[in-house]
Every structure is written in C-alpha cells, then in structure tokens.
Design an enzyme around this catalytic site. Structure first.
Site, PDB file in Angstrom:
ATOM      1  N   CYS A  26      16.718 107.769  16.969  1.00  0.00           N
ATOM      2  CA  CYS A  26      15.960 109.018  16.888  1.00  0.00           C
ATOM      3  C   CYS A  26      14.801 109.014  17.888  1.00  0.00           C
ATOM      4  O   CYS A  26      13.979 108.084  17.893  1.00  0.00           O
ATOM      5  CB  CYS A  26      15.420 109.215  15.475  1.00  0.00           C
ATOM      6  SG  CYS A  26      14.447 110.727  15.291  1.00  0.00           S
ATOM      7  N   GLY A  65      26.923 111.207  24.158  1.00  0.00           N
ATOM      8  CA  GLY A  65      26.053 111.767  25.182  1.00  0.00           C
ATOM      9  C   GLY A  65      26.811 112.533  26.250  1.00  0.00           C
ATOM     10  O   GLY A  65      27.657 111.963  26.943  1.00  0.00           O
TER      11      GLY A  65
END
Length: 322
Positions: free
Chosen positions: A111, A213
């Site tokens: 995070c 990603g």
C-alpha cells in the site's frame, strides 16, 4: 513489428487474479466481474489491523462472501487481505478470518498511502525485510496448514534494491504465492511498470510469482508475460476499465471487446446491486467513478461520462447511460 511471442518453455496454464482496490473493487464489483468469467481468485480490500483482534462484523463487511463459503456468486474464491505491522496481532486476525471461512489469507506489503506508510505499514515494511519475514512467519504459524498464505508487495519504497531480499523473506517464512506490483512506492502509479524486474525475482523464487501493474489490455498482458516470464497475473485498473479483460486474456483475444450496450447494462446492474447499501447520491458517485476509469479505453464511455458529469443522483443518470 509482431507482438512479442510467448516462449515455448512456459506451457503452464495462466492464472488471473482480481486485485483489491479500496473504494473501487468491493464485493459488488467482484460479483459483477467474476460473473463475466476468467478469474481464478479475488483479493479483498485490506482489513486494517492495528492493536486488537477485530470483531467478526469487520471481516463480513469487507468480505460478505464469507457467508457463502468465501466465494462470489460465480464460485470464485475470495482471499482476505490484512494490513498491519504487529506480527502477533496480524496472526490473531488471520486465524479469525480462517475460522470465518476465508479460503486464503493475503498480507499487504504494497500500500502506497502516506497515512499507512507513516504508521509503518504497507510499502514502508519493504525497508525492513526482517519485519516482512516475521509477519509472514507469525501468520503462517497461526493458520491451518492447508490454508494458503500469500502476500502482495511493491518493488520497494524509494528504490528496488531490497526487492529480491523481501521476496525471499516472504518465501522463506511460509508464503505460497507472491504478487509483485512492478513499481516502487516512490513511483506511485505514474512510472511504467518494470516487468523486467519481475523476471529477476521469478528466477530466485520457488513459489508462484504473480505479475501486477499496467496490465490494461490483451497486448499488454502478452508483453508482460514475455518480459516477466510469469504465468500468473493480477488485474486492477485494467479490469475496471475493460470489464471483459480477464475473459479476453483467457481467450487470448484482443479484437472483440464487449459493446457499449453490454457495458451500459453492467453499469445499471452495479447500481442495482448497490441499492440496499448506498444512497442515490453515493450510487451516482460510484457510477461516475467507473465511467471515469473507462474513458481512456472507450469513446462511448467518454461521451456517457460527459452526459452524466453534472448530475449527482443515480436516478438522474440512469436514463442517460445509453
């Protein structure tokens, strides 16, 4: 120039995972996207663990699927993700999630939130591979032997110098699967994902590595697979922007995206699913959020977003969805 070919040595079937995205991919979105097909598992938004054992209602709020054997209506397993810094408290909460029926536990080491990082959690832990190891080890000890434990990380905080060390720390402590978002925390979401770094991590691990990603289309997935060497992939923004992306990747089909009529039907279905939990205004906010994420991939979504942007209530937007 032809698309990168997938090396013949990798004959493994692919795995597709639906990522957690706080405030975006909640249980409603999980149900909607997994119903379209293609996903092997989902991961919840993180359960924030601080200094105590959380009540059962917290787990059920973020993972209502626990009431249904930890699966979406389509039968896709939903892994519960935990975020925190205290190994023992995380272990206690992981054990509770397991008791409630979670089919797996995932640990958040990625995070990028400043608030989370200031507290030492999320990607901030990647500056301390020993802490990563200790958290994974404590949680692994607290879980039934047969319950899978996984983790998600970035390449690092400011740089990727400790990426291999963190990956090995997670593996040696008992992770069965590791997802790596191929950016550092400093990269945010701006810099291109560095899939080549995933290839280096994959070479040193014996557990499954999941690439994450910039997988926002079938062509991007093909490139990621060729560069990273991975056979497992986690979809996040791309899954929301292109709701049928997992299905198209599964079929290796880049050219036949769903039409706008079907997408508009999904928008209406999501609004209907949220009716019991959200106000008319909040439903409108969520629908605009979804349309905004689709704008870069769909001219129809862009036009629809412009039609509903001045409106606040979903009841006002519904006739304009097309």
């Amino acid at each position: 120039m032809p698309s990168p070919s997938i090396p013949q040595r990798r004959a493994n079937p692919i795995q597709l995972h639906l990522a957690p995205m706080e405030g975006v991919i909640d249980h409603h979105m999980r149900e909607l996207l997994t119903a379209l097909g293609g996903y092997d598992l989902c991961v919840t938004e993180f359960v924030r663990v601080s200094d105590r054992l959380l009540p059962e209602r917290v787990f059920h709020r973020l993972c209502p699927e626990l009431a249904h054997d930890g699966r979406t209506a389509a039968g896709t397993p939903v892994v519960v993700q935990l975020l925190g810094v205290d190994p023992q408290v995380l272990a206690e909460n992981a054990a509770r999630a397991a008791e409630l029926g979670a089919p797996g536990i995932d640990l958040n080491f990625g995070c990028p939130s400043r608030f989370v990082n200031r507290k030492g959690g999320g990607a901030a832990l990647l500056d301390y591979p020993r802490r990563v190891h200790d958290i994974v080890a404590a949680v692994r000890r607290a879980l039934p032997a047969q319950l899978p434990l996984s983790a998600k990380m970035r390449l690092g905080m400011e740089d990727d110098e400790l990426a291999l060390e963190n990956a090995l720390a997670a593996e040696s402590a008992g992770c069965a699967r590791l997802t790596v978002h191929a950016r550092t925390r400093a990269d945010g979401y701006r810099a291109p994902a560095r899939w080549e770094r995933l290839a280096a991590i994959r070479e040193v691990l014996s557990i499954e590595l999941v690439a994450n990603g910039d997988i926002d289309g079938v062509a991007a997935w093909r490139r990621c697979r060729a560069v990273s060497g991975c056979d497992a992939f986690m979809l996040a923004r791309g899954a929301v922007a292109r709701p049928d992306l997992a299905r198209r990747i599964r079929d290796d089909e880049a050219d036949h995206a769903m039409g706008w009529e079907e997408v508009a039907g999904l928008l209406r279905r999501l609004a209907g699913m949220m009716e019991a939990d959200y106000s008319d205004r909040n439903r409108g906010t969520r629908i605009k959020q979804w349309l905004a994420m689709m704008r870069g991939y769909s001219a129809e979504a862009t036009r629809c977003f412009e039609r509903v942007r001045p409106l606040r209530l979903y009841s006002e937007m519904a006739p304009r969805l097309g």
